[in-house]
Design a protein around this motif. Structure first.
Motif, PDB file in Angstrom:
ATOM      1  N   LEU A  20       0.812  -1.210   0.000  1.00 25.77           N
ATOM      2  CA  LEU A  20       0.000   0.000   0.000  1.00 25.77           C
ATOM      3  C   LEU A  20       0.849   1.263   0.000  1.00 25.77           C
ATOM      4  CD1 LEU A  20      -2.927  -1.033   2.374  1.00 25.77           C
ATOM      5  CD2 LEU A  20      -2.872  -1.003  -0.115  1.00 25.77           C
ATOM      6  N   THR A  21       1.970   1.234   0.725  1.00 28.10           N
ATOM      7  CA  THR A  21       2.864   2.398   0.677  1.00 28.10           C
ATOM      8  C   THR A  21       3.424   2.560  -0.732  1.00 28.10           C
ATOM      9  OG1 THR A  21       3.474   1.951   2.985  1.00 28.10           O
ATOM     10  CG2 THR A  21       4.812   3.537   1.786  1.00 28.10           C
ATOM     11  N   GLY A  22       3.718   1.444  -1.395  1.00 29.35           N
ATOM     12  CA  GLY A  22       4.210   1.500  -2.759  1.00 29.35           C
ATOM     13  C   GLY A  22       3.208   2.145  -3.699  1.00 29.35           C
ATOM     14  N   LEU A  23       1.921   1.832  -3.533  1.00 32.44           N
ATOM     15  CA  LEU A  23       0.909   2.451  -4.382  1.00 32.44           C
ATOM     16  C   LEU A  23       0.907   3.964  -4.202  1.00 32.44           C
ATOM     17  CD1 LEU A  23      -2.142   0.019  -4.080  1.00 32.44           C
ATOM     18  CD2 LEU A  23      -0.354   0.070  -5.823  1.00 32.44           C
ATOM     19  N   ARG A  24       1.097   4.385  -2.971  1.00 37.19           N
ATOM     20  CA  ARG A  24       1.177   5.835  -2.723  1.00 37.19           C
ATOM     21  C   ARG A  24       2.324   6.465  -3.504  1.00 37.19           C
ATOM     22  NH1 ARG A  24       2.953   7.102   3.095  1.00 37.19           N
ATOM     23  NH2 ARG A  24       4.981   6.892   2.060  1.00 37.19           N
ATOM     24  N   GLU A  25       3.404   5.683  -3.688  1.00 36.67           N
ATOM     25  CA  GLU A  25       4.593   6.164  -4.406  1.00 36.67           C
ATOM     26  C   GLU A  25       4.597   5.722  -5.865  1.00 36.67           C
ATOM     27  OE1 GLU A  25       6.433   8.252  -2.770  1.00 36.67           O
ATOM     28  OE2 GLU A  25       5.237   7.904  -0.944  1.00 36.67           O
ATOM     29  N   ARG A  26       3.432   5.328  -6.383  1.00 35.33           N
ATOM     30  CA  ARG A  26       3.278   4.916  -7.793  1.00 35.33           C
ATOM     31  C   ARG A  26       4.165   3.719  -8.133  1.00 35.33           C
ATOM     32  NH1 ARG A  26       1.501   9.674 -11.229  1.00 35.33           N
ATOM     33  NH2 ARG A  26       2.634   8.678 -12.925  1.00 35.33           N
ATOM     34  N   THR A  27       4.233   2.792  -7.191  1.00 38.48           N
ATOM     35  CA  THR A  27       5.012   1.569  -7.357  1.00 38.48           C
ATOM     36  C   THR A  27       4.130   0.375  -7.023  1.00 38.48           C
ATOM     37  OG1 THR A  27       7.078   2.682  -6.745  1.00 38.48           O
ATOM     38  CG2 THR A  27       7.036   0.279  -6.552  1.00 38.48           C
TER      39      THR A  27
ATOM     40  N   SER B 119      -3.569   3.376  -0.308  1.00 36.45           N
ATOM     41  CA  SER B 119      -4.695   2.454  -0.341  1.00 36.45           C
ATOM     42  C   SER B 119      -4.883   1.979  -1.769  1.00 36.45           C
ATOM     43  CB  SER B 119      -5.980   3.121   0.175  1.00 36.45           C
ATOM     44  OG  SER B 119      -6.442   4.069  -0.762  1.00 36.45           O
ATOM     45  N   ILE B 120      -5.729   0.958  -1.961  1.00 37.81           N
ATOM     46  CA  ILE B 120      -5.938   0.415  -3.294  1.00 37.81           C
ATOM     47  C   ILE B 120      -6.555   1.461  -4.210  1.00 37.81           C
ATOM     48  CG2 ILE B 120      -8.222  -0.508  -2.779  1.00 37.81           C
ATOM     49  CD1 ILE B 120      -5.458  -2.089  -5.007  1.00 37.81           C
TER      50      ILE B 120
END
Length: 319
Positions: A32-39, A139-140
């Motif tokens: 989820l942290t990765g999604l925040r960072e576009r990863t 988040s997703i």
């Protein structure tokens, strides 16, 4: 009492909603942290498969998984279904497709919305890419949706240590269910009587027990109950609990008491709030009567009648 004409069966919209709070383990936190960072991160199993979204235990062996892999934000639709009428809280306000997308570098598919002009524009095997949300929080929904894409994978999958600044350690997921509730004829009659400040149950023709609220059938004998019987208004507290947590949108100071109350003439206890007495003085056997507010369709609470407490033997079968 003789059976009264059945009122129109009632129905009303009902919403059940609550926030579900959970903590995250290291794998879900990194994802989820990765999604925040576009990863977009997956996790590799001992057998070499890359799972996206990642899980913390191998679904085949139950072994703990920690080998994170960064996959591409591009992928292929493996299957889909068209959603012509989006509901409240869904990813897009306009019609879209729910799609399973296998991202490049992954061996499993991720479910999300696919923004397309119509069902004719969607097909299994089409290429898509992530459309990132403008504001991301871990988040997703940081993936706003997928969109059509004509091109190769934008990056090769590779190992990732899962380290990000200010990692997400927990989430709050709102759960909400909207539906229309129809109580049926028996409870419609019960609710109509309550609006007239009366409490009406139904008697079983076989065992002669009176059920309040009525269910339309005897839960013991399984036969229909049609004979209406007015019960109460006085009743007896059979058991109770002290509430110490204030409920959202409920203007009642804590602590307060919620009790099961056996109304006189009833063979089933209903529940209600106890007022007009300090919470620590409420007790089993306390005699109570309903208190109605002006225009209220049901009792606001029950207060003590001042009568002596009921003998335990008179209500022990209703605990």
């Amino acid at each position: 009492m003789t059976p009264a004409p059945a009122p129109e069966v009632l129905k009303a919209p009902l919403v059940v909603e609550f926030p579900f709070t959970r903590s995250l383990g290291p794998v879900q936190s990194a994802f989820l942290t990765g999604l925040r960072e576009r990863t977009v991160l997956g996790v590799r199993t001992a057998g070499g498969r890359v799972l996206v979204p990642p899980v913390e235990y191998d679904p085949d062996t139950a072994a703990e998984l920690r080998d994170l892999v960064e996959v591409a934000p591009t992928g292929t639709v493996t299957t889909w279904a068209w959603n012509p009428a989006p509901r409240r809280g869904q990813p897009l306000p306009t019609p879209f497709a729910w799609a399973l997308v296998r991202l490049d570098g992954a061996d499993t598919a991720l479910l999300h919305a696919l923004d397309a002009s119509g069902p004719d524009a969607v097909r299994t095997g089409m290429r898509v890419r992530v459309r990132w949300a403008e504001e991301r929080e871990g988040s997703i929904t940081d993936i706003a949706c997928f969109e059509p894409y004509d091109g190769p994978a934008t990056q090769e999958p590779g190992p990732h240590d899962g380290a990000f600044a200010d990692p997400v350690t927990g989430i709050v997921a709102p759960a909400r269910l909207d539906y229309t509730y129809a109580p049926g004829r028996a409870q419609s009659r019960y609710l109509a009587a309550l609006a007239g400040q009366k409490t009406v149950g139904e008697r079983c023709p076989s065992c002669r027990k009176v059920y309040v609220p009525p269910r339309g059938a005897c839960p013991t004998c399984g036969v229909a109950t049609d004979e209406q019987v007015e019960v109460g208004p006085h009743g007896t507290v059979t058991t109770f609990c002290i509430v110490n947590i204030k409920a959202r949108n409920l203007d009642i100071d804590v602590p307060y008491v919620y009790a099961h109350i056996a109304l006189d003439g009833a063979d089933l206890a209903l529940h209600g709030r106890i007022g007009g007495i300090p919470y620590d003085q409420v007790r089993m056997g306390l005699r109570v009567t309903p208190v109605w507010t002006e225009g209220g369709r049901y009792p606001d609470h029950y207060r003590p009648t001042g009568e002596p407490d009921a003998d335990y033997d008179t209500y022990k079968e209703l605990l």
